[in-house]
Design a protein around this motif. Structure first.
Motif, mmCIF file in Angstrom:
data_model
loop_
_atom_site.group_PDB
_atom_site.id
_atom_site.type_symbol
_atom_site.label_atom_id
_atom_site.label_comp_id
_atom_site.label_asym_id
_atom_site.label_seq_id
_atom_site.Cartn_x
_atom_site.Cartn_y
_atom_site.Cartn_z
ATOM 1 N N VAL A 96 0.838 -1.198 0.000
ATOM 2 C CA VAL A 96 0.000 0.000 0.000
ATOM 3 C C VAL A 96 0.874 1.250 0.000
ATOM 4 C CG1 VAL A 96 -1.769 1.292 1.245
ATOM 5 C CG2 VAL A 96 -1.849 -1.217 1.195
ATOM 6 N N ARG A 97 1.881 1.255 0.854
ATOM 7 C CA ARG A 97 2.769 2.421 0.952
ATOM 8 C C ARG A 97 3.513 2.652 -0.359
ATOM 9 N NH1 ARG A 97 5.091 0.894 5.248
ATOM 10 N NH2 ARG A 97 7.015 0.083 4.347
ATOM 11 N N ASP A 98 3.982 1.571 -0.968
ATOM 12 C CA ASP A 98 4.708 1.705 -2.236
ATOM 13 C C ASP A 98 3.794 2.225 -3.345
ATOM 14 O OD1 ASP A 98 6.918 0.731 -0.937
ATOM 15 O OD2 ASP A 98 6.780 -1.305 -1.768
ATOM 16 N N ALA A 99 2.557 1.734 -3.370
ATOM 17 C CA ALA A 99 1.604 2.204 -4.388
ATOM 18 C C ALA A 99 1.305 3.675 -4.191
ATOM 19 C CB ALA A 99 0.314 1.385 -4.322
ATOM 20 N N ALA A 100 1.126 4.090 -2.937
ATOM 21 C CA ALA A 100 0.831 5.498 -2.653
ATOM 22 C C ALA A 100 2.001 6.391 -3.050
ATOM 23 C CB ALA A 100 0.501 5.666 -1.175
ATOM 24 N N LEU A 101 3.221 5.952 -2.767
ATOM 25 C CA LEU A 101 4.400 6.728 -3.154
ATOM 26 C C LEU A 101 4.500 6.842 -4.675
ATOM 27 C CD1 LEU A 101 7.135 5.468 -0.664
ATOM 28 C CD2 LEU A 101 6.393 7.836 -0.954
ATOM 29 N N TRP A 102 4.226 5.743 -5.369
ATOM 30 C CA TRP A 102 4.285 5.745 -6.834
ATOM 31 C C TRP A 102 3.280 6.747 -7.399
ATOM 32 C CZ3 TRP A 102 0.927 4.543 -10.843
ATOM 33 C CH2 TRP A 102 1.516 4.352 -12.110
ATOM 34 N N VAL A 103 2.077 6.744 -6.846
ATOM 35 C CA VAL A 103 1.043 7.670 -7.322
ATOM 36 C C VAL A 103 1.427 9.106 -7.000
ATOM 37 C CG1 VAL A 103 -1.349 8.408 -7.005
ATOM 38 C CG2 VAL A 103 -0.811 5.966 -7.196
ATOM 39 N N ALA A 104 1.884 9.348 -5.764
ATOM 40 C CA ALA A 104 2.215 10.709 -5.341
ATOM 41 C C ALA A 104 3.327 11.307 -6.203
ATOM 42 C CB ALA A 104 2.629 10.711 -3.872
ATOM 43 N N GLN A 105 4.290 10.499 -6.591
ATOM 44 C CA GLN A 105 5.398 10.993 -7.410
ATOM 45 C C GLN A 105 4.947 11.405 -8.799
ATOM 46 O OE1 GLN A 105 8.120 7.715 -7.178
ATOM 47 N NE2 GLN A 105 8.783 8.215 -5.101
ATOM 48 N N ARG A 106 3.785 10.945 -9.219
ATOM 49 C CA ARG A 106 3.256 11.295 -10.540
ATOM 50 C C ARG A 106 2.412 12.570 -10.506
ATOM 51 N NH1 ARG A 106 2.021 7.448 -14.388
ATOM 52 N NH2 ARG A 106 -0.211 7.926 -14.245
ATOM 53 N N HIS A 107 2.217 13.129 -9.323
ATOM 54 C CA HIS A 107 1.329 14.294 -9.195
ATOM 55 C C HIS A 107 2.048 15.439 -8.474
ATOM 56 C CE1 HIS A 107 -2.409 12.413 -10.632
ATOM 57 N NE2 HIS A 107 -1.911 11.300 -10.124
ATOM 58 N N ALA A 108 2.846 16.139 -9.228
ATOM 59 C CA ALA A 108 3.518 17.302 -8.638
ATOM 60 C C ALA A 108 2.512 18.355 -8.212
ATOM 61 C CB ALA A 108 4.498 17.896 -9.650
ATOM 62 N N ASP A 109 1.340 18.362 -8.822
ATOM 63 C CA ASP A 109 0.306 19.348 -8.493
ATOM 64 C C ASP A 109 -0.349 19.075 -7.145
ATOM 65 O OD1 ASP A 109 -0.583 17.019 -9.993
ATOM 66 O OD2 ASP A 109 -2.593 17.865 -9.864
ATOM 67 N N TRP A 110 -0.054 17.938 -6.544
ATOM 68 C CA TRP A 110 -0.626 17.621 -5.238
ATOM 69 C C TRP A 110 0.257 18.086 -4.089
ATOM 70 C CZ3 TRP A 110 -2.440 11.803 -5.644
ATOM 71 C CH2 TRP A 110 -3.559 11.739 -6.490
ATOM 72 N N GLY A 111 1.325 18.782 -4.374
ATOM 73 C CA GLY A 111 2.301 19.111 -3.339
ATOM 74 C C GLY A 111 1.694 19.715 -2.084
ATOM 75 N N GLU A 112 0.900 20.747 -2.249
ATOM 76 C CA GLU A 112 0.334 21.444 -1.078
ATOM 77 C C GLU A 112 -0.657 20.563 -0.336
ATOM 78 O OE1 GLU A 112 -2.122 25.552 -0.045
ATOM 79 O OE2 GLU A 112 -1.125 25.317 -1.990
ATOM 80 N N ALA A 113 -1.508 19.864 -1.082
ATOM 81 C CA ALA A 113 -2.513 19.002 -0.452
ATOM 82 C C ALA A 113 -1.850 17.844 0.298
ATOM 83 C CB ALA A 113 -3.482 18.476 -1.500
ATOM 84 N N LEU A 114 -0.815 17.266 -0.286
ATOM 85 C CA LEU A 114 -0.120 16.173 0.396
ATOM 86 C C LEU A 114 0.620 16.677 1.625
ATOM 87 C CD1 LEU A 114 1.323 13.996 -2.517
ATOM 88 C CD2 LEU A 114 -0.416 13.341 -0.853
ATOM 89 N N ALA A 115 1.170 17.876 1.525
ATOM 90 C CA ALA A 115 1.865 18.449 2.681
ATOM 91 C C ALA A 115 0.915 18.586 3.862
ATOM 92 C CB ALA A 115 2.457 19.810 2.308
ATOM 93 N N GLU A 116 -0.333 18.976 3.587
ATOM 94 C CA GLU A 116 -1.323 19.091 4.652
ATOM 95 C C GLU A 116 -1.611 17.729 5.269
ATOM 96 O OE1 GLU A 116 -2.706 21.755 6.052
ATOM 97 O OE2 GLU A 116 -1.304 22.931 4.828
ATOM 98 N N SER A 117 -1.578 16.689 4.436
ATOM 99 C CA SER A 117 -1.825 15.344 4.943
ATOM 100 C C SER A 117 -0.643 14.828 5.757
ATOM 101 C CB SER A 117 -2.102 14.405 3.765
ATOM 102 O OG SER A 117 -2.273 13.075 4.215
ATOM 103 N N LEU A 118 0.554 15.191 5.347
ATOM 104 C CA LEU A 118 1.753 14.700 6.027
ATOM 105 C C LEU A 118 2.051 15.441 7.325
ATOM 106 C CD1 LEU A 118 4.142 14.356 2.946
ATOM 107 C CD2 LEU A 118 3.082 12.483 4.201
ATOM 108 N N ARG A 119 1.747 16.717 7.353
ATOM 109 C CA ARG A 119 2.182 17.562 8.474
ATOM 110 C C ARG A 119 1.730 17.035 9.838
ATOM 111 N NH1 ARG A 119 0.562 21.938 6.537
ATOM 112 N NH2 ARG A 119 2.527 22.540 5.566
#
Length: 208
Positions: free
Chosen positions: A169-192
């Motif tokens: 699951v973690r590897d799939a999520a990382l693979w998807v996230a790396q394909r979406h540079a436009d998600w940077g801010e939204a992912l940062a909110e999720s990670l913070r």
């Protein structure tokens, strides 16, 4: 008189080494056809053929094959059925294909199932599968939703998966996230909040 073979009295082309055949007048020169094979077509061959031809009759045959193959653990039957259902664009097969991933891990089966789910484009079962307990089912849902047109996968769906305990699951999520540079801010909110709570970063330092 000298006795000779009757064929020696017939005219032949003056070609050295030639081989001649004497045929009775009126006889056919066509060779008889080999008898057609009477061996019955196997179930796998039939489903494969119907899928290749996009024959609607293949839907019931492939669905039945998939169910029986999952019950018996027959890998080749599952692969043939999943591929046929994808070619037939039978979207209602998505839940059954996801269930096939609950069995023993098999790379070829994972790849075939993910490709089929992407082809079928039925987002409902896939969105439900994002919360599935089986990591292979959840990972396949992430991959398929990201790759299909109008899959509707959002950064909010991927963020929690980045901290999953299951590597698939973690590897799939990382693979998807790396394909979406436009998600940077939204992912940062999720990670913070998770990072502030002291949870390890997904994939370690490289994952960040």
């Amino acid at each position: 008189d000298k006795l000779c073979c009757p064929s020696s009295q017939r005219w032949k082309a003056d070609v050295l080494g030639g081989v001649y055949r004497v045929t009775k007048a009126g006889a056919s020169h066509r060779r008889s056809k080999a008898p057609a094979s009477t061996a019955p077509e196997s179930e796998l061959a039939r489903v494969h053929r119907l899928g290749d031809r996009r024959d609607p009759a293949g839907v019931a045959a492939a669905t039945a094959l998939l169910e029986r193959s999952m019950a018996s653990g027959r890998r080749d039957g599952q692969l043939v059925a999943i591929t046929a259902l994808a070619r037939l664009r039978h979207a209602p097969a998505a839940p059954a294909i996801l269930r096939a991933l609950e069995g023993p891990d098999d790379e070829a089966l994972r790849m075939a199932a993910t490709a089929a789910l992407t082809e079928l484009r039925d987002t409902g079962p896939l969105r439900q599968a994002l919360a599935h307990s089986n990591p292979r089912v959840r990972a396949a849902a992430l991959h398929a939703l990201d790759q299909m047109p109008m899959g509707g996968l959002r950064a909010e769906d991927v963020g929690p998966a980045l901290f999953a305990n299951q590597p698939p699951v973690r590897d799939a999520a990382l693979w998807v996230a790396q394909r979406h540079a436009d998600w940077g801010e939204a992912l940062a909110e999720s990670l913070r909040p998770r990072l502030l709570a002291g949870r390890a970063a997904p994939g370690g330092r490289d994952g960040l």
